[in-house]
Write an enzyme that holds these catalytic residues in place. Structure first.
Site, PDB file in Angstrom:
ATOM      1  N   TYR A  73       0.787  -1.254   0.016  1.00 37.62           N
ATOM      2  CA  TYR A  73       0.105   0.044   0.030  1.00 37.62           C
ATOM      3  C   TYR A  73       0.748   1.232   0.062  1.00 37.62           C
ATOM      4  CZ  TYR A  73      -3.825   3.268   0.526  1.00 37.62           C
ATOM      5  OH  TYR A  73      -4.910   4.062   0.659  1.00 37.62           O
ATOM      6  N   PHE A 125      -7.406  21.572 -24.843  1.00 37.20           N
ATOM      7  CA  PHE A 125      -7.376  20.233 -25.129  1.00 37.20           C
ATOM      8  C   PHE A 125      -8.823  19.891 -24.022  1.00 37.20           C
ATOM      9  CE2 PHE A 125      -7.261  15.803 -24.061  1.00 37.20           C
ATOM     10  CZ  PHE A 125      -7.360  15.249 -24.978  1.00 37.20           C
ATOM     11  N   THR A 126      -9.738  18.949 -24.554  1.00 40.87           N
ATOM     12  CA  THR A 126     -10.856  18.774 -23.738  1.00 40.87           C
ATOM     13  C   THR A 126     -10.699  18.411 -22.153  1.00 40.87           C
ATOM     14  OG1 THR A 126     -10.812  16.508 -24.341  1.00 40.87           O
ATOM     15  CG2 THR A 126     -12.186  17.711 -25.701  1.00 40.87           C
ATOM     16  N   ASP A 216       2.023  20.070 -21.061  1.00 40.43           N
ATOM     17  CA  ASP A 216       1.162  19.062 -21.183  1.00 40.43           C
ATOM     18  C   ASP A 216       2.070  18.185 -21.861  1.00 40.43           C
ATOM     19  OD1 ASP A 216      -0.476  17.030 -22.046  1.00 40.43           O
ATOM     20  OD2 ASP A 216      -2.266  18.210 -22.463  1.00 40.43           O
ATOM     21  N   LYS A 259      -0.255   7.519 -23.700  1.00 36.59           N
ATOM     22  CA  LYS A 259       0.236   8.060 -24.904  1.00 36.59           C
ATOM     23  C   LYS A 259       1.776   7.668 -24.931  1.00 36.59           C
ATOM     24  CE  LYS A 259      -3.717  10.288 -24.517  1.00 36.59           C
ATOM     25  NZ  LYS A 259      -3.992  11.268 -24.176  1.00 36.59           N
ATOM     26  N   ARG A 383     -14.026  14.155 -36.024  1.00 30.50           N
ATOM     27  CA  ARG A 383     -13.682  15.369 -35.066  1.00 30.50           C
ATOM     28  C   ARG A 383     -14.320  16.523 -35.913  1.00 30.50           C
ATOM     29  NH1 ARG A 383     -11.987  14.669 -29.660  1.00 30.50           N
ATOM     30  NH2 ARG A 383     -14.107  13.832 -29.940  1.00 30.50           N
ATOM     31  N   PHE A 449     -21.270  13.219 -29.296  1.00 31.26           N
ATOM     32  CA  PHE A 449     -20.533  12.372 -30.313  1.00 31.26           C
ATOM     33  C   PHE A 449     -20.451  10.676 -29.708  1.00 31.26           C
ATOM     34  CE2 PHE A 449     -16.550  12.621 -27.738  1.00 31.26           C
ATOM     35  CZ  PHE A 449     -16.658  13.929 -27.181  1.00 31.26           C
TER      36      PHE A 449
END
Ligand SMILES: *Cc1c(COP(=O)(O)O)cnc(C)c1O
Length: 458
Positions: A73, A125-126, A216, A259, A383, A449
């Site tokens: 833990y 970015f969203t 980012d 990513k 998109r 979407f």
């Protein structure tokens, strides 16, 4: 090179069979999904280019690392390996593990943004923007104008427009700008990179006003590759050296492990400021977990630590970027209109020009994505207008770009798969007038979407 493509710098040890579907099966699947590729079952997809997020193939060394999971833990040895990998490769002193990128964005936004603050960024970015707004901030786009033009060529189309940045500082005052968020590369602009020179200047301006620079870093290795390829003075530098220099122009970074770090889940927040780190650890225990696991299993931290080092290998990253480029160039040679220049992780097909016989109201990008699946079992993503949603008066928002995104997972598909994708899309292009427009059969009120259904206009 004597061949047209750069052969794979890996060999295949495990294979995952994929279903080869018939035309009839695909027709049934796309009808059932209401012409929405998000609603297709993965088992009915032949080549899945929906996203490059969490779809990476891990190496034997990473899989071996999973067996080394120390599922304690607190104070897991895998955590220390991950911390060391981030410190060594990114150069930041303090690391906070998170379950994925948005977990890091949440913590960063909460500890740095006050009500009424402004956060400049090189295109939104969203999830990043959502967390900034949730913390009381307002996002301001300071990317260069060319980034918004699908046909404008620029080697570093993700660059921050320094004049726009300065204008925002003059307008609202530096005390209302806690940090600038610099994405490397810029996802929403098509995976476009930022130059080292631009990063250096952003840092210079920011230092002058006491504004922090937060990266980012989601696709920072792809960005480093473009710098090596395109920016003077970097041809002989290693990807690791370039990444370290890029990060040296920032005060911290958020990262999605899904990513560039070559894993399927995970993320982190990193920074140099000790006081900020203390505040981040107070929040990580609330949202993610102990500061030594942050929502990840020990084995997942080990896989990410190993993935970070692997991602800096020149042969890996050049193969990745060149595979994306190969697909883009093949489509272009077949006359298919795409967003230029070709970015690091995806090809964006310009559906408005592809299906010029369809008005925007009939969702050309949605129709094209559905028909690519129908033709070859390749899954892509809209998109465009469907993703953009409606304004407050209930009218469709028509964004500048109406695109279908072909996102290439890392180390998953071969060049032969890229040929299948290109052949299918070129074939559709040659028969494009047969593609029909769509109208809503079901439209959800938010993020339509993901779950909307459509029918063809006969
Ligand atoms: C994916 C992504 C994120 C968010 O990361 P998650 O791991 O999906 O939460 C943030 N920024 C960019 C540019 C991304 O592509």
């Amino acid at each position: 090179m004597s061949r047209e493509f750069q052969a794979e710098p890996f060999r295949i040890k495990t294979v995952e069979p994929i279903k080869m579907t018939t035309k009839e099966e695909r027709e049934e699947a796309i009808q059932k999904a209401g012409f929405n590729t998000f609603l297709l079952d993965s088992k009915d997809v032949y080549i899945d280019l929906l996203t490059d997020s969490g779809t990476n193939a891990m190496s034997d060394y990473q899989w071996a690392g999973l067996m080394m999971g120390d599922e304690a833990y607190a104070g897991s040895k895998n955590w220390y390996n991950l911390e060391k990998a981030v410190q060594e490769c990114f150069g930041f002193e303090y690391v906070v593990p998170t379950h994925q990128g948005r977990g890091a964005e949440n913590i960063l936004s909460q500890i740095m943004i006050k009500e009424g603050d402004y956060i400049p960024g090189n295109m939104y970015f969203t999830t990043t923007k959502a967390h900034q707004e949730f913390a009381g901030g307002t996002f301001r786009d300071v990317i260069i104008d060319k980034a918004h033009d699908s046909q404008a060529e620029h080697p570093f189309k993700g660059n921050v427009d320094l004049e726009k940045y300065q204008a925002l500082i003059d307008e609202v005052g530096p005390e209302r700008i806690p940090y600038i968020c610099v994405a490397v590369t810029v996802n929403m602009a098509g995976g476009q990179p930022v130059s080292m020179e631009n990063l250096r200047k952003v840092k210079e301006i920011s230092d002058k006003y006491g504004i922090k620079v937060m990266f980012d870093a989601t696709r920072c290795v792809e960005n480093a590759y473009f710098i090596k390829e395109r920016e003077e003075g970097y041809q002989d530098k290693s990807i690791a050296e370039i990444l370290k220099e890029m990060m040296s122009y920032g005060d911290g970074a958020t990262m999605s492990g899904k990513k560039d770090p070559l894993v399927n889940i995970g993320g982190f927040l990193a920074m140099n400021d000790e006081e900020l780190y203390q505040r981040a650890t107070q929040l990580v225990v609330v949202y993610e977990g102990m500061p030594t696991y942050g929502g990840m299993a020990g084995r997942d931290m080990e896989a990410m630590a190993r993935g970070i080092y692997e991602s800096l290998d020149y042969h890996y990253i050049s193969h990745r970027v060149n595979q994306v480029r190969y697909l883009g160039e093949k489509l272009e040679a077949g006359g298919v209109p795409i967003v230029k220049p070709i970015g690091g992780h995806a090809i964006f097909v310009d559906a408005e020009r592809f299906l010029s016989h369809l008005p925007r109201e009939e969702f050309p990008a949605q129709a094209l994505a559905a028909n690519i699946y129908r033709d070859s079992g390749v899954r892509t993503m809209e998109r465009g207008t469907v993703s953009a949603g409606r304004d407050k008066d209930g009218n469709n928002i028509f964004p500048k770009l109406e695109t279908v995104r072909l996102t290439i997972p890392r180390r998953v598909y071969t060049y032969a798969h890229m040929d299948v994708v290109a052949d299918s899309i070129i074939n559709l292009y040659e028969n494009r007038e047969k593609i029909k427009g769509l109208r809503f059969a079901y439209e959800p009120p938010v993020l339509r979407f993901f779950t909307a259904k459509f029918e063809e206009i006969k």
